[in-house]
Design a protein around this motif. Structure first.
Motif, PDB file in Angstrom:
ATOM      1  N   ILE A  36     -10.288  25.858 -41.220  1.00  0.00           N
ATOM      2  CA  ILE A  36      -9.486  26.863 -41.910  1.00  0.00           C
ATOM      3  C   ILE A  36      -9.751  26.840 -43.416  1.00  0.00           C
ATOM      4  CG2 ILE A  36      -7.130  27.554 -42.492  1.00  0.00           C
ATOM      5  CD1 ILE A  36      -7.915  28.248 -39.662  1.00  0.00           C
ATOM      6  N   THR A  37      -9.951  28.038 -43.968  1.00  0.00           N
ATOM      7  CA  THR A  37     -10.060  28.228 -45.419  1.00  0.00           C
ATOM      8  C   THR A  37      -8.946  29.178 -45.851  1.00  0.00           C
ATOM      9  OG1 THR A  37     -11.490  30.168 -45.183  1.00  0.00           O
ATOM     10  CG2 THR A  37     -12.576  28.009 -45.287  1.00  0.00           C
ATOM     11  N   ASN A  38      -8.763  29.369 -47.156  1.00  0.00           N
ATOM     12  CA  ASN A  38      -7.736  30.297 -47.640  1.00  0.00           C
ATOM     13  C   ASN A  38      -8.015  31.717 -47.170  1.00  0.00           C
ATOM     14  OD1 ASN A  38      -5.974  28.550 -48.991  1.00  0.00           O
ATOM     15  ND2 ASN A  38      -7.256  28.514 -50.830  1.00  0.00           N
ATOM     16  N   ASP A  39      -9.292  32.106 -47.120  1.00  0.00           N
ATOM     17  CA  ASP A  39      -9.647  33.445 -46.631  1.00  0.00           C
ATOM     18  C   ASP A  39      -9.243  33.616 -45.167  1.00  0.00           C
ATOM     19  OD1 ASP A  39     -10.663  34.187 -49.069  1.00  0.00           O
ATOM     20  OD2 ASP A  39     -12.752  33.749 -48.543  1.00  0.00           O
ATOM     21  N   LEU A  40      -9.465  32.571 -44.359  1.00  0.00           N
ATOM     22  CA  LEU A  40      -9.109  32.657 -42.943  1.00  0.00           C
ATOM     23  C   LEU A  40      -7.598  32.662 -42.752  1.00  0.00           C
ATOM     24  CD1 LEU A  40     -11.792  30.345 -41.266  1.00  0.00           C
ATOM     25  CD2 LEU A  40     -11.749  32.844 -41.417  1.00  0.00           C
ATOM     26  N   LEU A  41      -6.863  32.011 -43.646  1.00  0.00           N
ATOM     27  CA  LEU A  41      -5.402  32.081 -43.589  1.00  0.00           C
ATOM     28  C   LEU A  41      -4.932  33.518 -43.773  1.00  0.00           C
ATOM     29  CD1 LEU A  41      -4.318  28.916 -45.636  1.00  0.00           C
ATOM     30  CD2 LEU A  41      -3.926  29.331 -43.204  1.00  0.00           C
ATOM     31  N   GLU A  42      -5.596  34.254 -44.669  1.00  0.00           N
ATOM     32  CA  GLU A  42      -5.253  35.663 -44.874  1.00  0.00           C
ATOM     33  C   GLU A  42      -5.538  36.479 -43.612  1.00  0.00           C
ATOM     34  OE1 GLU A  42      -3.673  37.063 -47.384  1.00  0.00           O
ATOM     35  OE2 GLU A  42      -3.498  35.069 -48.292  1.00  0.00           O
ATOM     36  N   VAL A  43      -6.623  36.156 -42.924  1.00  0.00           N
ATOM     37  CA  VAL A  43      -6.953  36.851 -41.676  1.00  0.00           C
ATOM     38  C   VAL A  43      -5.863  36.617 -40.632  1.00  0.00           C
ATOM     39  CG1 VAL A  43      -8.587  36.962 -39.744  1.00  0.00           C
ATOM     40  CG2 VAL A  43      -9.441  36.760 -42.090  1.00  0.00           C
ATOM     41  N   LEU A  44      -5.396  35.380 -40.512  1.00  0.00           N
ATOM     42  CA  LEU A  44      -4.336  35.063 -39.551  1.00  0.00           C
ATOM     43  C   LEU A  44      -3.063  35.848 -39.868  1.00  0.00           C
ATOM     44  CD1 LEU A  44      -4.760  31.188 -39.181  1.00  0.00           C
ATOM     45  CD2 LEU A  44      -5.438  32.950 -37.550  1.00  0.00           C
ATOM     46  N   ARG A  45      -2.743  35.955 -41.153  1.00  0.00           N
ATOM     47  CA  ARG A  45      -1.554  36.716 -41.547  1.00  0.00           C
ATOM     48  C   ARG A  45      -1.744  38.197 -41.213  1.00  0.00           C
ATOM     49  NH1 ARG A  45      -2.209  33.467 -46.504  1.00  0.00           N
ATOM     50  NH2 ARG A  45      -0.876  31.625 -46.305  1.00  0.00           N
ATOM     51  N   ALA A  46      -2.957  38.706 -41.441  1.00  0.00           N
ATOM     52  CA  ALA A  46      -3.231  40.112 -41.161  1.00  0.00           C
ATOM     53  C   ALA A  46      -3.078  40.433 -39.681  1.00  0.00           C
ATOM     54  CB  ALA A  46      -4.639  40.474 -41.647  1.00  0.00           C
ATOM     55  N   PHE A  47      -3.425  39.477 -38.830  1.00  0.00           N
ATOM     56  CA  PHE A  47      -3.302  39.673 -37.385  1.00  0.00           C
ATOM     57  C   PHE A  47      -1.921  39.253 -36.867  1.00  0.00           C
ATOM     58  CE2 PHE A  47      -7.898  40.063 -37.488  1.00  0.00           C
ATOM     59  CZ  PHE A  47      -8.171  40.924 -36.420  1.00  0.00           C
ATOM     60  N   LEU A  48      -1.030  38.889 -37.790  1.00  0.00           N
ATOM     61  CA  LEU A  48       0.348  38.510 -37.445  1.00  0.00           C
ATOM     62  C   LEU A  48       0.392  37.329 -36.479  1.00  0.00           C
ATOM     63  CD1 LEU A  48       1.898  42.080 -37.002  1.00  0.00           C
ATOM     64  CD2 LEU A  48       1.823  40.655 -39.066  1.00  0.00           C
ATOM     65  N   ILE A  49      -0.541  36.388 -36.659  1.00  0.00           N
ATOM     66  CA  ILE A  49      -0.543  35.162 -35.850  1.00  0.00           C
ATOM     67  C   ILE A  49       0.493  34.211 -36.435  1.00  0.00           C
ATOM     68  CG2 ILE A  49      -1.919  33.239 -34.993  1.00  0.00           C
ATOM     69  CD1 ILE A  49      -2.831  35.956 -33.940  1.00  0.00           C
ATOM     70  N   THR A  50       1.474  33.822 -35.625  1.00  0.00           N
ATOM     71  CA  THR A  50       2.586  33.025 -36.158  1.00  0.00           C
ATOM     72  C   THR A  50       2.442  31.524 -35.891  1.00  0.00           C
ATOM     73  OG1 THR A  50       3.861  33.387 -34.134  1.00  0.00           O
ATOM     74  CG2 THR A  50       4.203  34.942 -35.959  1.00  0.00           C
ATOM     75  N   GLU A  51       1.677  31.154 -34.867  1.00  0.00           N
ATOM     76  CA  GLU A  51       1.506  29.733 -34.573  1.00  0.00           C
ATOM     77  C   GLU A  51       0.129  29.470 -33.984  1.00  0.00           C
ATOM     78  OE1 GLU A  51       4.989  29.687 -32.036  1.00  0.00           O
ATOM     79  OE2 GLU A  51       3.704  29.193 -30.319  1.00  0.00           O
ATOM     80  N   VAL A  52      -0.382  28.287 -34.253  1.00  0.00           N
ATOM     81  CA  VAL A  52      -1.721  27.914 -33.788  1.00  0.00           C
ATOM     82  C   VAL A  52      -1.713  26.446 -33.385  1.00  0.00           C
ATOM     83  CG1 VAL A  52      -2.897  29.592 -35.272  1.00  0.00           C
ATOM     84  CG2 VAL A  52      -2.515  27.277 -36.098  1.00  0.00           C
ATOM     85  N   SER A  53      -2.755  26.044 -32.683  1.00  0.00           N
ATOM     86  CA  SER A  53      -2.939  24.638 -32.329  1.00  0.00           C
ATOM     87  C   SER A  53      -4.088  24.079 -33.151  1.00  0.00           C
ATOM     88  CB  SER A  53      -3.258  24.505 -30.832  1.00  0.00           C
ATOM     89  OG  SER A  53      -3.408  23.148 -30.467  1.00  0.00           O
ATOM     90  N   VAL A  54      -3.835  22.954 -33.830  1.00  0.00           N
ATOM     91  CA  VAL A  54      -4.848  22.371 -34.711  1.00  0.00           C
ATOM     92  C   VAL A  54      -5.031  20.889 -34.405  1.00  0.00           C
ATOM     93  CG1 VAL A  54      -4.445  24.002 -36.592  1.00  0.00           C
ATOM     94  CG2 VAL A  54      -3.138  21.873 -36.514  1.00  0.00           C
ATOM     95  N   GLU A  55      -6.166  20.353 -34.851  1.00  0.00           N
ATOM     96  CA  GLU A  55      -6.440  18.931 -34.703  1.00  0.00           C
ATOM     97  C   GLU A  55      -5.505  18.127 -35.609  1.00  0.00           C
ATOM     98  OE1 GLU A  55      -8.521  17.530 -32.658  1.00  0.00           O
ATOM     99  OE2 GLU A  55      -9.826  19.166 -32.004  1.00  0.00           O
ATOM    100  N   LYS A  56      -5.370  16.852 -35.282  1.00  0.00           N
ATOM    101  CA  LYS A  56      -4.473  15.987 -36.043  1.00  0.00           C
ATOM    102  C   LYS A  56      -5.149  15.400 -37.290  1.00  0.00           C
ATOM    103  CE  LYS A  56      -2.635  14.829 -31.542  1.00  0.00           C
ATOM    104  NZ  LYS A  56      -2.626  13.816 -30.486  1.00  0.00           N
ATOM    105  N   THR A  57      -6.416  15.754 -37.486  1.00  0.00           N
ATOM    106  CA  THR A  57      -7.183  15.257 -38.630  1.00  0.00           C
ATOM    107  C   THR A  57      -7.787  16.434 -39.375  1.00  0.00           C
ATOM    108  OG1 THR A  57      -7.748  13.302 -37.333  1.00  0.00           O
ATOM    109  CG2 THR A  57      -9.019  13.683 -39.338  1.00  0.00           C
TER     110      THR A  57
END
Length: 361
Positions: A36-57
């Motif tokens: 994830i980068t700041n640009d990709l965070l904007e993409v997630l917001r644009a698609f109204l994605i509210t939750e995701v699964s991420v690695e613990k590291t």
């Protein structure tokens, strides 16, 4: 639980997706293993994605501690022992060691062995991980990812060639340390963010000799493993460096590390070059670099593609999402695939203008 399920607004740069993110049409917006980068965070917001699964590291090897975990299971709160976490930690250890070597410290192979061999053992338990290493490599830390990955890839190839355990360990260490001589190259050249000049490249070409000298008297590495550090940029047709040797003068370890080195470089994102999928890279090496690399070594690495079995999703170069339905062991880079949206069957062995652009796990 494969990752931490968190609210999107708790994500930070460096988080690694543990699952694909899909849109309403089930097409992937972002793929598993995406950093994830700041640009990709904007993409997630644009698609109204509210939750995701991420690695613990995080990609820098540090643990990710979100403010809130949706699935607050005890497992998710424990220190992760996943391959991803172990690999990213190894990269950071190697980075610290490399900084010490730049300052003149001798190479302590026992410290490399401590993080590298357990990691290899974990990778060999689930060999798909070997073909996903390129997902973690960042432009900033590419060099350190490259060292650890070349070690793992070399050990994997050694295993495929039925080497004994002792030789696999030596080969893995040699692969990881093959670029140790880079610590003696000028930092201005090593960290350059544009293409190298002729003079830069001439300096870079000295690193196998520097590396060999740094390891020459080390008792924990066999002579043929040290030789591979010196020879890993040689090519069997005599076009490599530093001595322009040909196949008959090269040790098998050298030929293995040569393949691991170029394969990881081509699958990784670089400052001046986009990454390619393992399927495409292996095809490119066999086609464009024919005569430079040992055929049995290439076949050993390529045979690992069979680990991506029926049902694995891939993205094709034409943009379509597909799943593998058959892999021919004689032509593993061009399997039979079925397009998800249309159920159309494509035989990539006959459709040479289409290739696998990315593996979706």
């Amino acid at each position: 639980m494969n990752g931490l399920k968190v609210k999107t607004h708790y994500l930070v740069e460096g988080c690694i997706l543990a699952q694909d993110i899909t849109s309403m049409t089930n097409r992937p917006i972002m793929l598993k293993k995406t950093v994830i980068t700041n640009d990709l965070l904007e993409v997630l917001r644009a698609f109204l994605i509210t939750e995701v699964s991420v690695e613990k590291t995080l990609v820098d090897g540090k643990p990710y501690v979100p403010k809130e975990i949706i699935d607050d299971e005890q497992e998710g709160l424990q220190q992760s022992t996943s391959f991803t976490s172990q690999y990213l930690n190894a990269v950071q250890i190697y980075k610290r060691l490399f900084t010490n070597w730049e300052a003149g410290s001798p190479v302590d192979i026992t410290k490399v062995r401590e993080f590298l061999i357990p990691l290899l053992e974990k990778a060999l338990e689930n060999q798909k991980e070997i073909f996903l290493l390129h997902h973690y490599s960042t432009k900033e830390d590419y060099f350190y990812h490259h060292a650890v990955s070349v070690g793992l890839l070399s050990g994997f190839i050694g295993k495929k060639l039925n080497m004994d355990k002792g030789d696999i360990v030596q080969l893995t260490l040699s692969g990881c340390l093959s670029d140790v001589g880079m610590s003696k190259i000028s930092p201005t050249v090593l960290k350059k963010k544009t293409s190298l000049t002729y003079q830069d490249f001439e300096e870079i070409k000295k690193h196998p000799i520097f590396g060999y000298r740094m390891l020459q008297n080390n008792p924990f590495l066999k002579d043929y493993a040290k030789l591979a550090v010196l020879q890993h940029h040689e090519r069997i047709n005599g076009t490599g460096y530093p001595k322009g040797l040909n196949g008959k003068d090269l040790h098998l370890f050298s030929k293995i590390i040569a393949v691991a080195d170029v394969y990881h470089a081509m699958t990784s994102e670089r400052v001046y070059r986009k990454k390619h999928s393992p399927f495409k890279v292996l095809e490119m090496i066999m086609r464009d670099d024919f005569g430079k690399f040992d055929v049995k070594v290439l076949k050993a690495l390529t045979s690992g593609l069979a680990n991506f079995t029926i049902g694995n999703k891939v993205k094709l170069s034409n943009g379509y999402l597909a799943e593998i339905i058959f892999i021919d062991s004689h032509n593993p880079t061009r399997p039979l695939v079925k397009v998800v949206d249309t159920n159309t069957i494509i035989d990539l062995a006959k459709q040479c203008d289409i290739y696998i652009d990315e593996i979706l796990i």
